[in-house]
Enzyme design. Sequence first.
Site, PDB file in Angstrom:
ATOM      1  N   GLN A   1      50.500  44.461  59.844  1.00  0.00           N
ATOM      2  CA  GLN A   1      51.946  44.364  60.029  1.00  0.00           C
ATOM      3  C   GLN A   1      52.309  43.771  61.391  1.00  0.00           C
ATOM      4  O   GLN A   1      53.490  43.596  61.698  1.00  0.00           O
ATOM      5  CB  GLN A   1      52.570  45.755  59.906  1.00  0.00           C
ATOM      6  CG  GLN A   1      52.428  46.388  58.537  1.00  0.00           C
ATOM      7  CD  GLN A   1      53.181  45.623  57.466  1.00  0.00           C
ATOM      8  OE1 GLN A   1      54.322  45.224  57.665  1.00  0.00           O
ATOM      9  NE2 GLN A   1      52.542  45.409  56.326  1.00  0.00           N
ATOM     10  N   SER A   2      51.311  43.460  62.214  1.00  0.00           N
ATOM     11  CA  SER A   2      51.597  42.978  63.563  1.00  0.00           C
ATOM     12  C   SER A   2      52.412  41.685  63.586  1.00  0.00           C
ATOM     13  O   SER A   2      53.323  41.546  64.407  1.00  0.00           O
ATOM     14  CB  SER A   2      50.290  42.804  64.347  1.00  0.00           C
ATOM     15  OG  SER A   2      49.696  44.065  64.603  1.00  0.00           O
TER      16      SER A   2
ATOM     17  N   LYS B   1      37.515  45.894  69.178  1.00  0.00           N
ATOM     18  CA  LYS B   1      38.101  46.320  70.452  1.00  0.00           C
ATOM     19  C   LYS B   1      37.063  46.419  71.570  1.00  0.00           C
ATOM     20  O   LYS B   1      37.365  46.103  72.726  1.00  0.00           O
ATOM     21  CB  LYS B   1      38.839  47.641  70.272  1.00  0.00           C
ATOM     22  CG  LYS B   1      40.049  47.513  69.356  1.00  0.00           C
ATOM     23  CD  LYS B   1      40.800  48.813  69.176  1.00  0.00           C
ATOM     24  CE  LYS B   1      41.976  48.612  68.242  1.00  0.00           C
ATOM     25  NZ  LYS B   1      42.783  49.836  68.059  1.00  0.00           N
TER      26      LYS B   1
ATOM     27  N   ASP C   1      46.849  51.239  73.058  1.00  0.00           N
ATOM     28  CA  ASP C   1      46.796  52.178  71.934  1.00  0.00           C
ATOM     29  C   ASP C   1      47.198  53.589  72.347  1.00  0.00           C
ATOM     30  O   ASP C   1      47.983  54.257  71.658  1.00  0.00           O
ATOM     31  CB  ASP C   1      45.386  52.214  71.345  1.00  0.00           C
ATOM     32  CG  ASP C   1      45.101  51.044  70.422  1.00  0.00           C
ATOM     33  OD1 ASP C   1      46.060  50.440  69.913  1.00  0.00           O
ATOM     34  OD2 ASP C   1      43.915  50.744  70.205  1.00  0.00           O
TER      35      ASP C   1
ATOM     36  N   GLY D   1      35.888  60.487  65.197  1.00  0.00           N
ATOM     37  CA  GLY D   1      35.477  59.121  65.465  1.00  0.00           C
ATOM     38  C   GLY D   1      35.278  58.886  66.948  1.00  0.00           C
ATOM     39  O   GLY D   1      35.861  59.582  67.787  1.00  0.00           O
TER      40      GLY D   1
ATOM     41  N   ARG E   1      29.990  60.941  63.387  1.00  0.00           N
ATOM     42  CA  ARG E   1      28.810  61.038  62.531  1.00  0.00           C
ATOM     43  C   ARG E   1      27.534  60.915  63.356  1.00  0.00           C
ATOM     44  O   ARG E   1      26.555  61.630  63.142  1.00  0.00           O
ATOM     45  CB  ARG E   1      28.856  59.945  61.454  1.00  0.00           C
ATOM     46  CG  ARG E   1      27.839  60.139  60.346  1.00  0.00           C
ATOM     47  CD  ARG E   1      28.007  59.071  59.277  1.00  0.00           C
ATOM     48  NE  ARG E   1      29.360  59.028  58.752  1.00  0.00           N
ATOM     49  CZ  ARG E   1      29.808  59.834  57.797  1.00  0.00           C
ATOM     50  NH1 ARG E   1      29.023  60.764  57.292  1.00  0.00           N
ATOM     51  NH2 ARG E   1      31.044  59.716  57.357  1.00  0.00           N
TER      52      ARG E   1
ATOM     53  N   LEU F   1      26.097  61.621  66.856  1.00  0.00           N
ATOM     54  CA  LEU F   1      26.428  62.425  68.029  1.00  0.00           C
ATOM     55  C   LEU F   1      26.315  61.607  69.312  1.00  0.00           C
ATOM     56  O   LEU F   1      27.109  61.793  70.243  1.00  0.00           O
ATOM     57  CB  LEU F   1      25.516  63.652  68.093  1.00  0.00           C
ATOM     58  CG  LEU F   1      25.693  64.570  69.312  1.00  0.00           C
ATOM     59  CD1 LEU F   1      27.117  65.106  69.405  1.00  0.00           C
ATOM     60  CD2 LEU F   1      24.685  65.714  69.270  1.00  0.00           C
TER      61      LEU F   1
ATOM     62  N   ARG G   1      27.154  58.617  70.013  1.00  0.00           N
ATOM     63  CA  ARG G   1      28.374  57.866  70.322  1.00  0.00           C
ATOM     64  C   ARG G   1      29.465  58.801  70.840  1.00  0.00           C
ATOM     65  O   ARG G   1      30.242  58.439  71.733  1.00  0.00           O
ATOM     66  CB  ARG G   1      28.866  57.091  69.108  1.00  0.00           C
ATOM     67  CG  ARG G   1      28.167  55.753  68.966  1.00  0.00           C
ATOM     68  CD  ARG G   1      28.665  54.920  67.811  1.00  0.00           C
ATOM     69  NE  ARG G   1      30.009  54.410  67.950  1.00  0.00           N
ATOM     70  CZ  ARG G   1      30.345  53.341  68.672  1.00  0.00           C
ATOM     71  NH1 ARG G   1      29.432  52.694  69.379  1.00  0.00           N
ATOM     72  NH2 ARG G   1      31.595  52.909  68.704  1.00  0.00           N
TER      73      ARG G   1
ATOM     74  N   GLN H   1      52.518  50.546  70.385  1.00  0.00           N
ATOM     75  CA  GLN H   1      51.501  49.804  71.143  1.00  0.00           C
ATOM     76  C   GLN H   1      51.827  48.317  71.141  1.00  0.00           C
ATOM     77  O   GLN H   1      51.542  47.608  72.115  1.00  0.00           O
ATOM     78  CB  GLN H   1      50.094  50.080  70.616  1.00  0.00           C
ATOM     79  CG  GLN H   1      49.778  49.602  69.200  1.00  0.00           C
ATOM     80  CD  GLN H   1      49.442  48.127  69.119  1.00  0.00           C
ATOM     81  OE1 GLN H   1      49.014  47.526  70.089  1.00  0.00           O
ATOM     82  NE2 GLN H   1      49.660  47.529  67.965  1.00  0.00           N
TER      83      GLN H   1
END
Length: 277
Positions: free
Chosen positions: A15-16, A62, A99, A124, A149, A151, A153, A244
Amino acid sequence: MQRYAVFGSPIGHSQSPRIHAAFAKQCGIAMNYDAIEAGHADFAAKLAASGVRGANVTLPLKEDAFALCMGNASTRAQRAGAANTLIRDGDSWRGDNTDGSGLVRDLTERHGLDLRERRVLLLGAGGAARGVAPALLDAGIHSLYVANRTLARAEALADALGEPGRVHPRSLDDLARLGEFDLLINATSATRGGSLPTLPMALAGRRSAAVDLSYGEAAVPFLAWARAAGCTQALDGLGMLVEQAAESFLLWHGLRPETEAVYAELRARNDGLVTAD
């Protein structure tokens, strides 16, 4: 005519372009804003060939964007280790991350949530999670549990945030032992494929709020779980997206557009698929 774009994959749903077209009209700025499909392998080349003066960057790029501007990144981007906004700086790029400020503005000003001293679960540890985590800490939350999921990270994000007394990395396998949270945020991309990690109902209570950083169909599985778990608010990421974007627009043009009318129009276009409250 100034040219800007959003890069990501998949990007057709974005939608940006609609948001920035509305901002440009509101502020009297002539600009084109496109959506450009790009992955890890071709992002840098497509960005270089695009001729844009500024760019937004979404999943899964990102952290790639941050790598392109690592020597010329804002404090927000450095803390996140991820960039969602690029500004042309001569022959190179300056990076920022809007963000987190967008999420906090949406939650506090649009939805009336008080984040101070709240116990928060962040699902996440990728670019989306990295973008919002520093702003949540700055907003005064009590503690942030990062569950991923993988660890390692989650631990890497916790180390980057540098607040061991407030940030606690966990595996998704630990969720059943974490108790109840005031705010639950889904920053995973798993729901884009229609799947959702197994989430114990005990994570949410009657006063809990839940937010999915995605919007549209991608947000449906998590918000359905949140409502079934009894959360008092189940919010998608549409408001964050608008806020954002306004921050990115400010970085590019030196003007902050009004967001409420743009948000209301997008909310109406969402066809009731995901309600905001």
